[in-house]
Structure formats: C-alpha cells, structure tokens
Design a protein around this motif. Structure first.
Motif, PDB file in Angstrom:
ATOM      1  N   THR A   1      26.237 -14.877   9.231  1.00 22.35           N
ATOM      2  CA  THR A   1      27.405 -14.741   8.808  1.00 22.35           C
ATOM      3  C   THR A   1      27.481 -15.509   7.512  1.00 22.35           C
ATOM      4  O   THR A   1      26.904 -16.584   7.255  1.00 22.35           O
TER       5      THR A   1
ATOM      6  N   VAL B   1      30.228 -16.730   4.279  1.00 19.77           N
ATOM      7  CA  VAL B   1      31.730 -16.906   3.650  1.00 19.77           C
ATOM      8  C   VAL B   1      31.622 -17.340   2.203  1.00 19.77           C
ATOM      9  O   VAL B   1      31.143 -18.510   2.218  1.00 19.77           O
TER      10      VAL B   1
ATOM     11  N   LYS C   1      39.676 -17.630  -3.777  1.00 18.17           N
ATOM     12  CA  LYS C   1      39.465 -16.318  -3.270  1.00 18.17           C
ATOM     13  C   LYS C   1      38.443 -16.591  -2.326  1.00 18.17           C
ATOM     14  O   LYS C   1      37.343 -17.144  -2.389  1.00 18.17           O
ATOM     15  N   TYR C   2      38.268 -15.659  -1.121  1.00 15.64           N
ATOM     16  CA  TYR C   2      37.495 -15.557  -0.053  1.00 15.64           C
ATOM     17  C   TYR C   2      36.799 -14.313   0.263  1.00 15.64           C
ATOM     18  O   TYR C   2      37.595 -13.197   0.319  1.00 15.64           O
ATOM     19  N   PHE C   3      35.616 -14.215   0.463  1.00 10.43           N
ATOM     20  CA  PHE C   3      34.796 -13.289   0.901  1.00 10.43           C
ATOM     21  C   PHE C   3      34.112 -13.508   2.357  1.00 10.43           C
ATOM     22  O   PHE C   3      33.459 -14.414   2.227  1.00 10.43           O
ATOM     23  N   SER C   4      34.350 -12.544   3.122  1.00  7.46           N
ATOM     24  CA  SER C   4      33.653 -12.859   4.552  1.00  7.46           C
ATOM     25  C   SER C   4      32.775 -11.857   4.970  1.00  7.46           C
ATOM     26  O   SER C   4      33.006 -10.501   4.652  1.00  7.46           O
ATOM     27  N   GLY C   5      31.373 -12.121   5.163  1.00  8.31           N
ATOM     28  CA  GLY C   5      30.595 -11.000   5.270  1.00  8.31           C
ATOM     29  C   GLY C   5      29.308 -11.215   6.147  1.00  8.31           C
ATOM     30  O   GLY C   5      29.267 -12.601   6.719  1.00  8.31           O
ATOM     31  N   ARG C   6      28.144 -10.764   5.954  1.00 10.70           N
ATOM     32  CA  ARG C   6      27.081 -10.936   6.762  1.00 10.70           C
ATOM     33  C   ARG C   6      25.909 -11.024   5.726  1.00 10.70           C
ATOM     34  O   ARG C   6      25.972 -10.517   4.625  1.00 10.70           O
TER      35      ARG C   6
ATOM     36  N   THR D   1      26.493  -9.008   2.301  1.00 12.11           N
ATOM     37  CA  THR D   1      27.318  -7.710   2.474  1.00 12.11           C
ATOM     38  C   THR D   1      28.647  -8.207   2.793  1.00 12.11           C
ATOM     39  O   THR D   1      28.814  -8.940   3.821  1.00 12.11           O
ATOM     40  N   ALA D   2      29.679  -8.230   1.838  1.00 14.15           N
ATOM     41  CA  ALA D   2      30.874  -8.553   2.170  1.00 14.15           C
ATOM     42  C   ALA D   2      31.892  -7.887   1.515  1.00 14.15           C
ATOM     43  O   ALA D   2      31.841  -7.370   0.293  1.00 14.15           O
ATOM     44  N   ALA D   3      32.970  -7.546   2.150  1.00 19.72           N
ATOM     45  CA  ALA D   3      34.178  -6.847   1.554  1.00 19.72           C
ATOM     46  C   ALA D   3      33.728  -5.608   0.686  1.00 19.72           C
ATOM     47  O   ALA D   3      34.353  -5.212  -0.526  1.00 19.72           O
ATOM     48  N   GLY D   4      32.862  -4.761   1.294  1.00 15.02           N
ATOM     49  CA  GLY D   4      32.437  -3.617   0.473  1.00 15.02           C
ATOM     50  C   GLY D   4      31.365  -3.828  -0.606  1.00 15.02           C
ATOM     51  O   GLY D   4      30.878  -2.908  -1.182  1.00 15.02           O
TER      52      GLY D   4
ATOM     53  N   HIS E   1      31.083  -7.318 -10.075  1.00 16.34           N
ATOM     54  CA  HIS E   1      32.516  -7.055  -9.680  1.00 16.34           C
ATOM     55  C   HIS E   1      33.436  -6.439 -10.556  1.00 16.34           C
ATOM     56  O   HIS E   1      33.295  -6.207 -11.680  1.00 16.34           O
TER      57      HIS E   1
END
Lengths: 249, 164
Positions: free
Chosen positions: B94, B96, B112-117, B130-133, B151
């Motif tokens: 994971t 973040v 701003k936060y992005f959560s992903g793998r 990989t996060a938020a698309g 972005h």
C-alpha cells in the motif's frame, strides 16, 4: 450491553447446534476438513503477521459450505485487521477421491495507523470460483492422510478509506485484480481429531514460498472409523487472506 | 499376544514421525511465507526533494496551475513478498501520497491525498504506483526514488524523493 452480549452468545450457540446437527446427517465436506466437516482452530502466517481464528465446514448430500474468520496480529506497529470467507461447494466423486467445484467470497479488512493521527483502511473483497481435489487414505487403523489441492479464479476489488490527520482533498481510489489462487496442503485425521497445514499462492507469486500458510487443529463432525471407511474426502479450509489479504490480506 | 501389536504400533509411529520430518524438510519453503524483516524493501516515508531537478520547496507547478509546491511525501508499507525472503524478486503493498501546495500568493491550500498500491521489481529496481486512476512508473536507486509524473492539472514533471 449485557443484553447484546447475551444475544450474540445465543446466536453463536444456535449456529453451533445447527452446524453439529447438519454434520451428523451423514454429510461430507470438501476443501479443508475431513469427511463430515469439522470445527478447527486456525493459525495463519503471512508477511504482514499472524492470524488466529476458527474455521468450520458442514455438508449435506452433494453440497457443502465452509468458512472461517481470522483476526490479524501484525508485526508492524499500527496495523490491525481480519479475514473472513465463505464458500459453497458441490461434491463429486466417490470412494477416496473427491472433486469439488466451488463458489466463494473472501473479505479482508486492514487498518494502518500512520502515527500522526491519520489512518488508512484497505478493504479487499474477492469473488472466487474454482475446483478442489481431495484424497483420503487410511494409512493405519483410524489414521488417515488427506492431501488436497485447489485452483480458484479470483476477481478482487480493493477500496481504500483514508482518515487523514489533517482534513484535505482526498482522491480515493479502488482497484481490481484478476488472478488464480492455488491452495495446497495435507491433513492428518485420527478418529475425531485432525491437524494439517495448507498454503496459498497466486498466479503472480514468484519463487518457492507461498504468500500465506495456515496450520489447523480441529475436531470432525463425522470422523468415526466406520464412517471413514465409507468415506471419501476433502480439502482445505478457506481462502487467502491476503490477501490475504489479499490477498491475504 | 500384545507384544507384536506394540512393536507394530511403535514402528508405525516412528515411521510416521520420520515421514513428517522428511516432508517438513523437503517442503519447508512451500509452506513458509516470508515474515517481517525484509531486506531492500521500500517501507517507510519518502520525501519529495526535487521537481524537474529544482528544489521541491516553492517549486512553481507547471501550467495551467499557478500553485507552489510546498512539501510532499509517500508512505509505503509492504504486504506481500515474492521470491527469496533475503533477496526478493518483487514486493507489493500500500502507498499513500500526501502533498501540500500553496496558491500563487503563498496561502497554504488543504493537503491532497492519494491512496493506492505499489509494485516494486527488485531485480530491475522499478516501481509502479497505482493510485486514484493514475499510474506512476518510476525507478529506485538506494534511498532515492524517481517518479516521472503526469497530472491533468499540473502537467508532466519528474519527482525525486529521498527515503526519510
């Protein structure tokens, strides 16, 4: 509070009575427990940490259901979670070899606290369909060995929930994975008792080591010697975890 | 009469225990997942130090944004280890990301936060987040991580992070 707790105890007792009664109806179960189903303590180990829980399986006629619940004790500080699964199987085959097409669902929840007051919860749900093989062989009076292996196609969805220390703009995301989970192991059953080990690896797992291993010790619901002689059998309890999970997890 | 039975039972138990040890030795790896104490993993916090080769602090983000980059970091936690535990092929888990911006006047904006793998290939030292698309394909060298990022709001830039 007391009333609520009593209610839960009553529900659990009712479920246990139901499971035991159903199992005594000459049932046999695939994937995880010896013939007739069983109730076991399960300890799991993965990179994240260890899990402890229970697993149960019952069957009636050609159908079986099994499931488990395991609580996570993580090695890393600030990480906690649990796994749960349920699976329905069709029992095919006869004498010693049992073939079990199955459908199931595996759920994993993991909380990660950052230490600054923020945390991330990862929820993973996997729909699972596959085939299991179990073979029971009595090697000595009352003692049977049961090797098993199964392969399941997993469709996994992951959802993140962030609880940041400071409010902001969260761009939360989900993710999906498709892979095959292979589970293998062996049980030893002596009369009404059994113990075993199983391991899980995904199709994208590299190397010899699995992503998850489980040890189980339990009692069968229909493990008398005479019934075993009539029997066929069985395979492992549960799915990944970590995903076990995701998983596994 | 009991003696032959006892000998038989003892022989069986001895044979069974020997078999268990043999199976355990032969199959140890197949039933032993890697545990904690990973060498060469990405676990921890990675702080953004430069953007496009310039210091990250107060870096003016590319057009069309007029924001200034103040600080940012990515938290990483490994959940699965593939391959040899001492020298893994691949680790996944994971990630973040948190970053703080200010508007052109210097007023801080909400973080701003992005959560992903993440998926880290130890052999090639490449990492995929990989996060938020979004998907970032970067490289890792020691305690430094380079992420070419793109972005919709901030355009394309190269982010360098150092392990905290």
């Amino acid at each position: 509070m007391t009333c609520l707790r009593s209610s839960r105890v009553l529900q659990a007792a009712t479920l246990l009575v139901f499971l035991t009664t159903a199992a005594n109806a000459g049932a046999q179960t695939c994937r995880g427990t010896p013939r007739g189903g069983g109730l076991a303590f399960v300890r799991g180990q993965s990179f994240v940490g260890s899990t402890n829980g229970v697993a149960a399986a019952v069957a009636g006629g050609r159908f079986a259901i099994d499931g488990d619940y395991r609580s996570l004790t993580a090695d890393a500080e600030g990480v906690s979670g649990f796994d749960a699964s349920v699976r329905f199987s069709l029992l095919l085959g006869g004498n010693n070899l049992l073939v079990c097409p199955s459908l199931g669902f595996v759920y994993n929840s993991e909380d990660w606290e950052f230490g600054d007051g923020g945390s991330l919860t990862t929820r993973t749900g996997s729909a699972r369909a596959g085939l299991g093989l179990g073979y029971q062989r009595e090697v000595y009076k009352g003692l049977s060995l049961i090797p098993f292996i199964s392969a399941d196609y997993d469709f996994t969805a992951i959802v993140f929930t962030l609880d940041p220390a400071e409010e902001g703009d969260e761009e939360l995301s989900g993710d999906t994975l498709s892979r095959v989970n292979v589970q293998y192991g062996i049980l030893a059953q002596y009369k009404f008792f059994y113990a075993g080990i199983s391991a899980d690896r995904y199709s994208d797992t590299k190397g010899d080591r699995p992503l998850l291993a489980r040890w189980m010790v339990g009692i069968t619901f229909g493990g008398s010697r005479s019934s075993q002689r009539r029997a066929s059998v069985a395979a492992p309890i549960e799915g990944p975890g970590t995903v076990r999970s995701p998983g596994g997890r | 009469m009991a003696r032959p039975g006892m000998i038989k039972s003892a022989s069986f138990i001895g044979l069974f225990v020997t078999l268990l040890f043999a199976v355990n030795a032969a199959c140890f790896d197949a039933f032993a997942p890697c545990s904690s104490g990973l060498a060469g993993g990405l676990d921890g916090s990675w702080d953004a130090t430069t953007i496009d080769g310039q210091p990250a602090l107060n870096f003016p983000l590319p057009f069309p944004s007029s924001d200034l980059f103040r600080s940012g970091f990515i938290r990483i936690r490994t959940q699965q280890v593939h391959g040899d535990c001492d020298d893994p092929d691949r680790t996944t888990g994971t990630a973040v990301a948190t970053y703080n911006l200010a508007d052109a006047g210097g007023t801080a904006k909400p973080p701003k936060y992005f959560s992903g793998r993440f998926d880290y290939d130890h052999n090639n030292n490449t990492v995929k987040i990989t996060a938020a698309g979004y998907q970032l394909d970067g490289t890792v060298s020691g305690n430094s991580m380079t992420l070419p990022a793109s972005h919709a709001l901030f355009g394309t830039y190269t982010l360098v992070l150092q392990r905290n």
